[in-house]
Design an enzyme around this catalytic site. Structure first.
Site, PDB file in Angstrom:
ATOM      1  N   GLY A  73     -23.946 -61.080  -2.684  1.00  0.00           N
ATOM      2  CA  GLY A  73     -24.915 -61.896  -2.027  1.00  0.00           C
ATOM      3  C   GLY A  73     -26.040 -62.272  -2.657  1.00  0.00           C
ATOM      4  CB  CYS A 116     -24.261 -59.217 -12.313  1.00  0.00           C
ATOM      5  SG  CYS A 116     -23.559 -60.604 -11.291  1.00  0.00           S
ATOM      6  CG  MET A 117     -27.651 -57.359  -7.124  1.00  0.00           C
ATOM      7  SD  MET A 117     -28.500 -58.829  -6.207  1.00  0.00           S
ATOM      8  CE  MET A 117     -27.114 -59.391  -5.293  1.00  0.00           C
ATOM      9  CB  SER A 142     -19.741 -58.847  -7.132  1.00  0.00           C
ATOM     10  OG  SER A 142     -20.508 -58.053  -7.825  1.00  0.00           O
ATOM     11  CG  ASN A 153     -18.194 -61.956  -9.674  1.00  0.00           C
ATOM     12  OD1 ASN A 153     -18.358 -62.982  -8.960  1.00  0.00           O
ATOM     13  ND2 ASN A 153     -17.628 -60.777  -9.046  1.00  0.00           N
ATOM     14  N   GLY A 163     -22.703 -66.159  -8.049  1.00  0.00           N
ATOM     15  CA  GLY A 163     -22.888 -67.595  -7.691  1.00  0.00           C
ATOM     16  C   GLY A 163     -24.318 -67.866  -7.415  1.00  0.00           C
ATOM     17  CG  PHE A 164     -27.112 -66.348  -5.538  1.00  0.00           C
ATOM     18  CD1 PHE A 164     -28.087 -67.120  -4.934  1.00  0.00           C
ATOM     19  CD2 PHE A 164     -26.087 -65.706  -5.174  1.00  0.00           C
ATOM     20  CE1 PHE A 164     -27.823 -67.365  -3.536  1.00  0.00           C
ATOM     21  CE2 PHE A 164     -25.926 -65.990  -3.795  1.00  0.00           C
ATOM     22  CZ  PHE A 164     -26.657 -66.726  -2.811  1.00  0.00           C
ATOM     23  CG  HIS A 178     -19.812 -58.406 -14.684  1.00  0.00           C
ATOM     24  ND1 HIS A 178     -19.827 -57.344 -13.903  1.00  0.00           N
ATOM     25  CD2 HIS A 178     -20.232 -59.452 -14.239  1.00  0.00           C
ATOM     26  CE1 HIS A 178     -20.396 -57.919 -12.677  1.00  0.00           C
ATOM     27  NE2 HIS A 178     -20.528 -59.162 -12.700  1.00  0.00           N
ATOM     28  CD  GLN A 212     -28.262 -62.770  -9.614  1.00  0.00           C
ATOM     29  OE1 GLN A 212     -27.993 -62.028  -8.694  1.00  0.00           O
ATOM     30  NE2 GLN A 212     -27.368 -63.696  -9.884  1.00  0.00           N
ATOM     31  CD  GLU A 240     -19.038 -54.746 -15.787  1.00  0.00           C
ATOM     32  OE1 GLU A 240     -18.913 -55.298 -14.914  1.00  0.00           O
ATOM     33  OE2 GLU A 240     -20.032 -55.043 -16.774  1.00  0.00           O
ATOM     34  N   GLY A 275     -23.834 -56.714  -7.907  1.00  0.00           N
ATOM     35  CA  GLY A 275     -23.540 -56.299  -6.544  1.00  0.00           C
ATOM     36  C   GLY A 275     -23.464 -58.176  -5.593  1.00  0.00           C
TER      37      GLY A 275
END
Length: 372
Positions: free
Chosen positions: A239, A265-266, A46, A307, A309-310, A349, A269, A351, A237
Site C-alpha cells: 500500500g 521497503c515499507m 507486499s 518489490n 510501487g512507491f 529486499h 519509506q 533478504e 509491507g
C-alpha cells in the site's frame, strides 16, 4: 480449457485461458521480472491487492510447498502467466501451481502475450485491471477496473499485519539435507514491526543470533521500548506509505532513543517520513530479482531483489540524513542512514527470497550495531 480475459482500465483487453480458480478479480496490474521464486512472490504480503504478471514465460515447473511460503497465505488478487508448466518436476513439491491457486482462490489467466502487456504497462504505467474466467463481458470487466479504488491513499498495512505480539520460532536458514530450518542460540533481542513482513527477514535475523519479537503495526513506541529491545526492525509491507501515519509517529518517537533501527521497503519509506521526507507513487514500480543499485558510500554495485510501487522523494533531505544507495535504473533513492547514529534503511529486499544475496551484508551491519 476455459477462456479468460484480462481487461485494463484504459480499455486494453487480452484474451487467454483460465488458470487457477474460476471467477473474477480486480487489482493493480504490475509485473515482476524474476526468473525464479514464483511461490515466494505470490505469498509476499507486499503484493496485497495486486495482480502479478510474471515476465518469465515458463512458470510452475517446481510446484509449490509449505516450506517456501513467505507468509501464512496469499495476498495477491490475481496471477498472469504466459506458459504455465503442466508438469511438476521437483522432489520438494507438495502440489502443482494450478491446483494450489485453485485451493487459495486465486483467479489467473495464461496464454496471453505477457511481453506486450509488460510493454503496455511500462509505457502507460501500472493500472487497475480485471481478470475474469467466469464469462464476464469485456465491457463489464473494463467498467469494474475503472470503478476500483486503486492503491494510492490506502492503508493496506492494517490488512496484513499480525493482531497480537508474537515470537519468531521457525529458525533461520533452511538446511536442504536436514529438511529443516536451523539457527544459532539467540543472545540479542530485536522487536520487529509487522507491516506485512516476509518470513525470510525473520530467518536472516535469527541466523545472526537474534530473538525476534513480532508486534502489530499499531504498536506504540512506549510499548516497544518497554520490551527492552537491542534493536528495532521496520518491515516491508503493501500500500501507500503516506497512509500509514500512525506508524510514522511512533517511529519518530523511537528516533529519540538510542536503539539501532533497520528498515526495509515499507519500513524504509516510513522511516524516511519520520525523518521529514516524503514519498510518491512510481509509474510502474520496481519488481524483480535483477535490479542494479549503487552503494554511494563505496561505489560498489549490488544486484537486488525489489518489490515496491512507491519511493522516497529526494527533494527535501535533512542535513542529518545521507542517501547511501540509488537505483541505476531511474536514480531513485534506494537507501539512507542517519549520520552518526545506528539507523539505516533500504528500499530493496536484502533478504531476497527470491533473488540474489548481494545485500546480505546489511543484516550483518544491523547485527554489528546491536552488538557494539
Amino acid at each position: 480449457m476455459a477462456k479468460a480475459i484480462l481487461a485494463l482500465a484504459d480499455g486494453r483487453v487480452f484474451h487467454g485461458e483460465a488458470f487457477g480458480a474460476t471467477g473474477n478479480t480486480v487489482g493493480e496490474v504490475c509485473f515482476n521480472t524474476s526468473l525464479t521464486g514464483y511461490q515466494e512472490i505470490l505469498t509476499d504480503p507486499s503484493y496485497t491487492d495486486q495482480i502479478i504478471t510474471f515476465t518469465y514465460p515458463h512458470i510452475g515447473n517446481v510446484g509449490v510447498n509449505d516450506t517456501d511460503m513467505e507468509s501464512d497465505g496469499v495476498s495477491v488478487r490475481g496471477c498472469i502467466v504466459r506458459a504455465p508448466s503442466r508438469t511438476t518436476s521437483n522432489y520438494r513439491a507438495e502440489s502443482d501451481l494450478n491446483s494450489w491457486l485453485v485451493d487459495k482462490g486465486i483467479v489467473g489467466i495464461s496464454g496471453i502475450d505477457t511481453r506486450a502487456l509488460v510493454r503496455h504497462l511500462r509505457d502507460n504505467g501500472a493500472q487497475n485491471g480485471v481478470v475474469a474466467s467466469d464469462g464476464m463481458s469485456e465491457a463489464d470487466a473494463v467498467a469494474m477496473a475503472n470503478g476500483w479504488q486503486g492503491l494510492e491513499g490506502r492503508d493496506l498495512v492494517g490488512q496484513v499485519s499480525c493482531n497480537e505480539v508474537g515470537e519468531w520460532k521457525q529458525g533461520g536458514s533452511y538446511d536442504l539435507d536436514a529438511a529443516a530450518f536451523t539457527s544459532p542460540e539467540a543472545n540479542k533481542h530485536v522487536v520487529a514491526f509487522d507491516f506485512g513482513c516476509k518470513r525470510n527477514i525473520f530467518r536472516k535475523l535469527a541466523d545472526r543470533g537474534m530473538k525476534v519479537t513480532i508486534v502489530p503495526a499499531q504498536t506504540t513506541a512506549t510499548e516497544i521500548l518497554s520490551m527492552n529491545p537491542d534493536g528495532v526492525f521496520l518491515s516491508n509491507g503493501p500500500g501507500d506509505p503516506a497512509a500509514v501515519g500512525y506508524a510514522v509517529e511512533e517511529i519518530r518517537k523511537l528516533l529519540d532513543s538510542d536503539v539501532p533501527i533497520f528498515g526495509i521497503c515499507m519500513g524504509h519509506q516510513l522511516l524516511s517520513q519520520a525523518l521529514g521526507m516524503s514519498t510518491f507513487k512510481l509509474k510502474f514500480g520496481h519488481r524483480g530479482g535483477n535490479h542494479p543499485v549503487k552503494d554511494e558510500t563505496t561505489g560498489k554495485i549490488e544486484i537486488t531483489s525489489q518489490n515496491h510501487g512507491f519511493a522516497v522523494a529526494d527533494d527535501n533531505i535533512p542535513d542529518s540524513v545521507e542517501i547511501t544507495h540509488r537505483s541505476l535504473f531511474d536514480g531513485t533513492v534506494e537507501g539512507l542512514r542517519v549520520k552518526g547514529r545506528p539507523i539505516f534503511s533500504v528500499q530493496y529486499h536484502p533478504e531476497a527470497s527470491p533473488g540474489p544475496q548481494d545485500a546480505d551484508y546489511l543484516f550483518d551491519r544491523f547485527s554489528s550495531f546491536i552488538n557494539s
